[in-house]
Design a protein around this motif. Structure first.
Motif, PDB file in Angstrom:
ATOM      1  N   SER A 185       0.827  -1.207   0.000  1.00 20.22           N
ATOM      2  CA  SER A 185       0.000   0.000   0.000  1.00 20.22           C
ATOM      3  C   SER A 185       0.863   1.260   0.000  1.00 20.22           C
ATOM      4  O   SER A 185       0.591   2.217  -0.739  1.00 20.22           O
ATOM      5  N   TYR A 186       1.916   1.267   0.810  1.00 18.34           N
ATOM      6  CA  TYR A 186       2.792   2.441   0.839  1.00 18.34           C
ATOM      7  C   TYR A 186       3.537   2.608  -0.484  1.00 18.34           C
ATOM      8  O   TYR A 186       3.740   3.739  -0.951  1.00 18.34           O
ATOM      9  N   THR A 187       3.934   1.500  -1.097  1.00 23.77           N
ATOM     10  CA  THR A 187       4.623   1.595  -2.386  1.00 23.77           C
ATOM     11  C   THR A 187       3.710   2.191  -3.451  1.00 23.77           C
ATOM     12  O   THR A 187       4.111   3.089  -4.206  1.00 23.77           O
ATOM     13  N   VAL A 188       2.484   1.703  -3.516  1.00 23.48           N
ATOM     14  CA  VAL A 188       1.536   2.217  -4.510  1.00 23.48           C
ATOM     15  C   VAL A 188       1.196   3.678  -4.227  1.00 23.48           C
ATOM     16  O   VAL A 188       1.030   4.481  -5.156  1.00 23.48           O
ATOM     17  N   HIS A 189       1.110   4.042  -2.949  1.00 25.04           N
ATOM     18  CA  HIS A 189       0.790   5.437  -2.626  1.00 25.04           C
ATOM     19  C   HIS A 189       1.910   6.367  -3.084  1.00 25.04           C
ATOM     20  O   HIS A 189       1.642   7.427  -3.674  1.00 25.04           O
ATOM     21  N   PHE A 190       3.158   6.008  -2.821  1.00 29.59           N
ATOM     22  CA  PHE A 190       4.270   6.830  -3.300  1.00 29.59           C
ATOM     23  C   PHE A 190       4.289   6.878  -4.822  1.00 29.59           C
ATOM     24  O   PHE A 190       4.590   7.919  -5.415  1.00 29.59           O
ATOM     25  N   LEU A 191       3.964   5.757  -5.453  1.00 34.00           N
ATOM     26  CA  LEU A 191       3.937   5.726  -6.916  1.00 34.00           C
ATOM     27  C   LEU A 191       2.838   6.627  -7.460  1.00 34.00           C
ATOM     28  O   LEU A 191       3.018   7.301  -8.484  1.00 34.00           O
ATOM     29  N   ASN A 192       1.702   6.666  -6.785  1.00 33.54           N
ATOM     30  CA  ASN A 192       0.612   7.547  -7.210  1.00 33.54           C
ATOM     31  C   ASN A 192       0.980   9.019  -7.056  1.00 33.54           C
ATOM     32  O   ASN A 192       0.481   9.867  -7.805  1.00 33.54           O
ATOM     33  N   GLU A 193       1.816   9.328  -6.083  1.00 33.70           N
ATOM     34  CA  GLU A 193       2.248  10.712  -5.922  1.00 33.70           C
ATOM     35  C   GLU A 193       3.144  11.152  -7.080  1.00 33.70           C
ATOM     36  O   GLU A 193       3.163  12.327  -7.453  1.00 33.70           O
ATOM     37  N   ILE A 194       3.893  10.199  -7.638  1.00 31.02           N
ATOM     38  CA  ILE A 194       4.792  10.526  -8.748  1.00 31.02           C
ATOM     39  C   ILE A 194       4.058  10.461 -10.080  1.00 31.02           C
ATOM     40  O   ILE A 194       4.136  11.372 -10.901  1.00 31.02           O
ATOM     41  N   LYS A 195       3.339   9.369 -10.296  1.00 31.96           N
ATOM     42  CA  LYS A 195       2.580   9.182 -11.531  1.00 31.96           C
ATOM     43  C   LYS A 195       1.366   8.337 -11.205  1.00 31.96           C
ATOM     44  O   LYS A 195       1.486   7.263 -10.607  1.00 31.96           O
ATOM     45  N   HIS A 196       0.204   8.800 -11.606  1.00 30.93           N
ATOM     46  CA  HIS A 196      -1.034   8.107 -11.262  1.00 30.93           C
ATOM     47  C   HIS A 196      -1.090   6.739 -11.933  1.00 30.93           C
ATOM     48  O   HIS A 196      -0.815   6.595 -13.126  1.00 30.93           O
ATOM     49  N   VAL A 197      -1.432   5.729 -11.125  1.00 33.87           N
ATOM     50  CA  VAL A 197      -1.619   4.372 -11.631  1.00 33.87           C
ATOM     51  C   VAL A 197      -3.032   3.935 -11.298  1.00 33.87           C
ATOM     52  O   VAL A 197      -3.712   4.518 -10.454  1.00 33.87           O
ATOM     53  N   SER A 198      -3.475   2.881 -11.963  1.00 35.15           N
ATOM     54  CA  SER A 198      -4.863   2.442 -11.817  1.00 35.15           C
ATOM     55  C   SER A 198      -5.121   1.736 -10.496  1.00 35.15           C
ATOM     56  O   SER A 198      -6.263   1.601 -10.076  1.00 35.15           O
ATOM     57  N   VAL A 199      -4.076   1.259  -9.827  1.00 35.53           N
ATOM     58  CA  VAL A 199      -4.256   0.530  -8.571  1.00 35.53           C
ATOM     59  C   VAL A 199      -4.658   1.512  -7.482  1.00 35.53           C
ATOM     60  O   VAL A 199      -4.015   2.550  -7.290  1.00 35.53           O
ATOM     61  N   GLN A 200      -5.723   1.189  -6.771  1.00 34.30           N
ATOM     62  CA  GLN A 200      -6.220   2.041  -5.706  1.00 34.30           C
ATOM     63  C   GLN A 200      -5.927   1.407  -4.353  1.00 34.30           C
ATOM     64  O   GLN A 200      -6.123   0.214  -4.156  1.00 34.30           O
ATOM     65  N   THR A 201      -5.450   2.220  -3.418  1.00 36.64           N
ATOM     66  CA  THR A 201      -5.168   1.765  -2.059  1.00 36.64           C
ATOM     67  C   THR A 201      -5.794   2.742  -1.073  1.00 36.64           C
ATOM     68  O   THR A 201      -6.101   3.882  -1.429  1.00 36.64           O
ATOM     69  N   PRO A 202      -5.999   2.319   0.172  1.00 41.78           N
ATOM     70  CA  PRO A 202      -6.537   3.248   1.174  1.00 41.78           C
ATOM     71  C   PRO A 202      -5.619   4.454   1.360  1.00 41.78           C
ATOM     72  O   PRO A 202      -4.402   4.367   1.204  1.00 41.78           O
ATOM     73  N   SER A 203      -6.216   5.579   1.688  1.00 40.31           N
ATOM     74  CA  SER A 203      -5.448   6.811   1.879  1.00 40.31           C
ATOM     75  C   SER A 203      -4.701   6.724   3.207  1.00 40.31           C
ATOM     76  O   SER A 203      -5.291   6.834   4.283  1.00 40.31           O
ATOM     77  N   ILE A 204      -3.400   6.502   3.137  1.00 39.51           N
ATOM     78  CA  ILE A 204      -2.595   6.344   4.342  1.00 39.51           C
ATOM     79  C   ILE A 204      -1.558   7.443   4.488  1.00 39.51           C
ATOM     80  O   ILE A 204      -0.909   7.544   5.522  1.00 39.51           O
ATOM     81  N   LEU A 205      -1.396   8.275   3.468  1.00 34.30           N
ATOM     82  CA  LEU A 205      -0.445   9.377   3.512  1.00 34.30           C
ATOM     83  C   LEU A 205      -1.137  10.641   3.005  1.00 34.30           C
ATOM     84  O   LEU A 205      -2.090  10.561   2.226  1.00 34.30           O
ATOM     85  N   PRO A 206      -0.678  11.796   3.431  1.00 37.55           N
ATOM     86  CA  PRO A 206      -1.280  13.036   2.924  1.00 37.55           C
ATOM     87  C   PRO A 206      -1.029  13.203   1.433  1.00 37.55           C
ATOM     88  O   PRO A 206      -0.013  12.754   0.894  1.00 37.55           O
ATOM     89  N   LYS A 207      -1.953  13.849   0.768  1.00 37.41           N
ATOM     90  CA  LYS A 207      -1.839  14.072  -0.668  1.00 37.41           C
ATOM     91  C   LYS A 207      -0.927  15.265  -0.953  1.00 37.41           C
ATOM     92  O   LYS A 207      -0.688  16.114  -0.111  1.00 37.41           O
TER      93      LYS A 207
END
Length: 496
Positions: A185-207
């Motif tokens: 989840s943390y890996t996908v969240h950091f990845l979403n901050e850099i480039k949006h991906v289709s995988v959705q995870t719970p919001s665990i870090l600030p946007k």
């Protein structure tokens, strides 16, 4: 991991290490000044001294790692407290963010038993000042000009990354589901901050981290967490983790700051995921954790010849932490490898109760320190129980006469029951002689009521005898005696 029992001059040595970190708490200043003066006279200080002051930028990383290894799993709250995390806006200006990450890793390696694979535990590692400031600025509740927003966010993501690395080391090679989901989840969240991906995870870090943190730092934290994830799932080849690593590996440098160090981290993570071709995994002994810590040192090189902050040859020390833990079942009659379900019992520890789980061979077994017994539980093979005394020792080595391997170097010989097919030939279980014979007997047609009564008793006798010939399972014998006879009687009554 021997703590204060390691050396006779430990107090002076510890003060010297804390002085190299930049700590102001020195309990034996007299001896410390003497040792520093001795170094000055011998000319061995090199870049460690900046005039009369210690160059903390050079000495701090080595001193933090040294303290972590000396007190590894020692549960020393005193040493962990001295490795403090900046909790005021003023202190954040004087501690580098990457050193904050090292302190988090060192603190948790010392307080080993308190590491938990949960979001709440990671949140407990963040000082309240940093946590409130980050979430307030991400929600635009306060003015960013009042505080150094970059310092707050840099410290925040480095603390989170350091906690994730500690989780990866604690659950190395365990394939723990909670640790895997959390790190993923943390890996996908950091990845979403850099480039949006289709995988959705719970919001665990600030946007909006990219607004306050540079792209290079986010990329570094992303790949360090992915590397920790692969350490947890080492040797398993888990598909979800492999898809994530394959996506990271396929990104080109045109998409962002994907340099040599990041590509090396992804390649190393893929190697961990398929460690030894799925036959090896990582141990969590003291020497193994020390080797993994040096391998995962959170400073990636910028090029093949970059050995300034971390010698790249040290990345190969993970070999010390590996051990062969795959078990393969082999049919004793044919000598061929076969699939077979195993029931593995993990001994009770201070963290969890005794648990059982089932796996299908070939599979990886837990560490020797928690492995209690392994039982062949498939209905097609004769039961077999291997009892093991959990010991904090390395995995068995083939050919060791003093400590014989109960798994024969990873091979477990089993015997198939008469009339049963292997799982590769009959995955569903409808082609064995027993199932076909019972189906044929129970479906025998009849023409008259008188002959039906005789055939019912005769058929039930045949089924009962047939079941006892091919299987000793009491449930099958009871099924033959009761269900088949009652079914034949019902057929007679309905025909009348």
């Amino acid at each position: 991991g021997r703590g204060s029992d390691a050396f006779g001059f430990m107090d002076t040595f510890l003060d010297r290490l804390f002085e190299y970190i930049g700590s102001k708490e020195v309990y034996h200043e007299k001896f410390l000044n003497a040792t520093i003066a001795a170094d000055d006279q011998s000319g061995n200080t090199g870049q460690m001294m900046d005039g009369s002051q210690i160059n903390v930028d050079v000495t701090a990383p080595g001193a933090i790692i040294a303290l972590a290894l000396i007190f590894l799993k020692a549960e020393s709250e005193e040493i962990a407290a001295r490795l403090s995390i900046p909790d005021t806006h003023f202190d954040l200006q004087y501690v580098r963010p990457d050193f904050v990450m090292l302190r988090i890793i060192a603190r948790n390696l010392i307080l080993w038993s308190r590491i938990q694979p949960s979001i709440d535990w990671i949140g407990s590692q963040i000082p309240e000042t940093i946590k409130v400031g980050v979430f307030s600025m991400s929600e635009e509740a306060i003015d960013c000009d009042e505080f150094d927003a970059e310092a707050l966010f840099q410290a925040y993501i480095n603390i989170v990354t350091g906690a994730c690395i500690a989780i990866g080391l604690k659950y190395a090679g365990s394939r723990n589901g909670d640790a895997q989901e959390l790190l993923y989840s943390y890996t996908v969240h950091f990845l979403n901050e850099i480039k949006h991906v289709s995988v959705q995870t719970p919001s665990i870090l600030p946007k909006g981290l990219l607004q306050y943190v540079d792209r290079g730092t986010l990329e570094l934290c992303l790949h360090l967490i992915a590397l920790s994830l692969s350490v947890v799932m080492a040797g398993s080849g888990q598909l979800q983790t492999f898809r994530l690593l394959r996506y990271l590996r396929g990104r080109s440098s045109a998409e962002g700051q994907v340099n040599y160090g990041l590509q090396m981290a992804v390649s190393l993570a893929i190697g961990f995921l398929f460690l030894g071709g799925g036959t090896h995994s990582f141990s969590t002994s003291n020497s193994a954790i020390a080797a993994l810590l040096i391998t995962l040192y959170p400073r990636l090189p910028t090029g093949p010849n970059d050995n300034r902050c971390h010698l790249q040859a040290f990345r190969h020390l993970y070999v010390i932490a590996t051990e062969p833990r795959r078990v393969q079942t082999v049919d004793v009659d044919t000598g061929l490898p076969v699939y077979c379900p195993l029931e593995v019992t993990v001994a009770e520890t201070e963290y969890y109760d005794e648990t059982n789980y089932c796996d299908v061979t070939p599979c990886l077994l837990p560490e020797r320190s928690v492995l209690k017994n392994v039982r062949v539980c498939g209905p097609r093979y004769w039961p077999q129980l291997i009892k093991i005394t959990p010991e904090d020792k390395p995995w068995w080595r083939s050919g060791d006469k003093t400590d014989p391997d109960p798994f024969n170097g990873g091979v477990l010989y089993i015997k198939r029951k008469v009339g049963s097919c292997s799982y590769s030939d009959d995955p569903i279980g409808c082609q064995s002689l027993l199932s076909r014979a019972m189906h044929e007997v129970c479906d025998t047609p009849s023409t008259s009521c008188s002959t039906q009564l005789n055939r019912a008793s005769h058929s039930s006798f045949r089924v009962d005898q047939l079941v006892s010939t091919f299987s000793a399972n009491p449930s099958l014998i009871a099924f033959a005696k009761l269900c088949c006879e009652s079914w034949k009687d019902r057929q007679v009554l309905y025909s009348v």
